[in-house]
Design a protein around this motif. Structure first.
Motif, PDB file in Angstrom:
ATOM      1  N   SER A 288       0.859  -1.186   0.000  1.00  0.00           N
ATOM      2  CA  SER A 288       0.000   0.000   0.000  1.00  0.00           C
ATOM      3  C   SER A 288       0.891   1.230   0.000  1.00  0.00           C
ATOM      4  N   ALA A 289       0.378   2.322  -0.555  1.00  0.00           N
ATOM      5  CA  ALA A 289       1.087   3.600  -0.496  1.00  0.00           C
ATOM      6  C   ALA A 289       0.806   4.328   0.809  1.00  0.00           C
ATOM      7  N   ILE A 290      -0.110   3.816   1.612  1.00  0.00           N
ATOM      8  CA  ILE A 290      -0.463   4.459   2.880  1.00  0.00           C
ATOM      9  C   ILE A 290       0.610   4.148   3.916  1.00  0.00           C
ATOM     10  N   SER A 291       1.116   5.176   4.575  1.00  0.00           N
ATOM     11  CA  SER A 291       2.146   5.001   5.592  1.00  0.00           C
ATOM     12  C   SER A 291       1.735   5.740   6.863  1.00  0.00           C
ATOM     13  N   VAL A 292       2.376   5.361   7.966  1.00  0.00           N
ATOM     14  CA  VAL A 292       2.127   5.995   9.262  1.00  0.00           C
ATOM     15  C   VAL A 292       3.470   6.477   9.800  1.00  0.00           C
ATOM     16  N   ARG A 293       3.492   7.731  10.211  1.00  0.00           N
ATOM     17  CA  ARG A 293       4.724   8.327  10.708  1.00  0.00           C
ATOM     18  C   ARG A 293       5.038   7.852  12.118  1.00  0.00           C
ATOM     19  N   LEU A 294       6.332   7.652  12.404  1.00  0.00           N
ATOM     20  CA  LEU A 294       6.756   7.342  13.758  1.00  0.00           C
ATOM     21  C   LEU A 294       6.541   8.548  14.672  1.00  0.00           C
ATOM     22  N   GLY A 295       6.463   8.295  15.957  1.00  0.00           N
ATOM     23  CA  GLY A 295       6.190   9.359  16.897  1.00  0.00           C
ATOM     24  C   GLY A 295       7.333  10.334  17.085  1.00  0.00           C
ATOM     25  N   GLN A 296       8.586   9.887  16.855  1.00  0.00           N
ATOM     26  CA  GLN A 296       9.760  10.728  17.085  1.00  0.00           C
ATOM     27  C   GLN A 296      10.701  10.636  15.877  1.00  0.00           C
ATOM     28  N   PRO A 297      11.517  11.670  15.648  1.00  0.00           N
ATOM     29  CA  PRO A 297      12.525  11.598  14.585  1.00  0.00           C
ATOM     30  C   PRO A 297      13.783  10.888  15.072  1.00  0.00           C
ATOM     31  N   TYR A 298      14.604  10.449  14.145  1.00  0.00           N
ATOM     32  CA  TYR A 298      15.957   9.997  14.474  1.00  0.00           C
ATOM     33  C   TYR A 298      16.874  11.220  14.440  1.00  0.00           C
ATOM     34  N   CYS A 299      17.741  11.317  15.441  1.00  0.00           N
ATOM     35  CA  CYS A 299      18.593  12.491  15.586  1.00  0.00           C
ATOM     36  C   CYS A 299      20.042  12.092  15.818  1.00  0.00           C
ATOM     37  N   ALA A 300      20.951  12.973  15.417  1.00  0.00           N
ATOM     38  CA  ALA A 300      22.378  12.806  15.670  1.00  0.00           C
ATOM     39  C   ALA A 300      22.797  13.781  16.754  1.00  0.00           C
TER      40      ALA A 300
END
Length: 306
Positions: A264-276
């Motif tokens: 599916s093209a439908i996606s769900v975003r994670l709650g937090q970003p990945y950071c450096a």
């Protein structure tokens, strides 16, 4: 030169604030708890501010303590970095990268390969570990974490805010597929669930995905396959063990190569970003800046959506 606070007392304050205990700070510094307490009193006297609230053996930072801690930690980290550079002299620099388990193989390793094209003689040390880590004491050049809140005293760069979408192998689809209805009709045993563990509550589940897709289905993890890493969920899907909610940053290579297909093209975003995270003194180092740029680049994702 401007008047400086007593540096031994500043060091005692930084360690005590980070450890949350005079006893633990004393162990790290190799002195007695009484000595740490005395150094803190000296610093409080110098500032004319109370830095900790004492409650038996427990300590918490006051508002004044919170105000000076980030700059204190950064300053001591910068001093430590200067010392290492002077001691290393002409020794070839080693890039030390600390990363969570789930990101190491499918996300970090391919980008390190790109980095080495520009720095072919670089020595690299990859440490796979969970938060929190002590960036200064462990001489870590770059820490990659899920979320932007772990290391307030360090310089932070947001890399990617990932999303998940359903993926499966071509072989699995050949055995079980029915075009677009596969997810609606699939037996619960065929869903791959990622168990993020007790420290995380912001990763989307299959119930979240179906809700975004406009459905009401909520596959029961106890009836399906469960894995403990997002990267392992992708590997399980690649091996034909079921359908996983794959993170696009980790699944990009497999999707582009056709080893996985997005259902599916439908996606769900994670709650937090990945950071450096890194010490400010290291942020402009060419190898570190180069890796951060690669990690922040948007991957080329050929989703192959059915």
């Amino acid at each position: 030169m401007e008047k400086l606070p007593p540096l031994n007392a500043v060091r005692a304050f930084e360690v005590a604030a980070r450890a949350g205990s005079f006893t633990l700070a004393a162990t790290e510094l190799g002195v007695s708890s009484a000595a740490v307490s005395q150094q803190i009193r000296n610093l409080e006297s110098w500032f004319g501010k109370q830095l900790f609230v004492r409650n038996g053996n427990r300590i918490t930072l006051t508002d004044a303590g919170h105000a000076i801690y980030p700059q204190t930690a950064r300053a001591l980290g910068d001093i430590a970095a200067v010392g290492r550079r002077m001691l290393e002299g002409g020794v070839r620099p080693r890039l030390v990268v600390s990363v969570p388990f789930s990101l190491a193989e499918l996300w970090l390793a391919p980008r390190l390969a790109e980095l080495l094209d520009g720095f072919p003689q670089m020595a690299i040390d990859i440490r796979v570990e969970d938060d929190p880590v002590d960036v200064v004491r462990q001489n870590i050049d770059l820490r990659i974490s899920y979320g932007d809140y772990h290391y307030p005293a360090l310089r932070m760069v947001r890399l990617v805010h990932d999303e998940v979408l359903p993926v499966a192998s071509p072989g699995f689809l050949k055995r079980h597929g029915n075009q677009g209805s596969i997810l609606a009709d699939m037996h619960e045993s065929q869903f791959i669930h990622t168990n993020w563990g007790p420290n995380y509550a912001s990763h989307p589940s299959w119930a979240d995905w179906f809700a975004v897709a406009g459905g009401t289905r909520a596959p029961d993890p106890s009836h399906g396959r469960r894995v403990g890493l997002s990267s392992l969920a992708i590997s399980a899907a690649r091996l034909g063990l079921g359908v996983a909610l794959g993170q696009t940053t980790m699944a990009a290579t497999d999707l582009e190569a056709g080893r996985l297909i997005a259902l599916s093209a439908i996606s769900v975003r994670l709650g937090q970003p990945y950071c450096a995270f890194m010490l400010p003194a290291k942020a402009e180092r060419a190898d570190i800046a180069g890796l951060v740029a690669l990690l922040a680049a948007t991957p080329k994702t050929a989703r192959g959506t059915r």
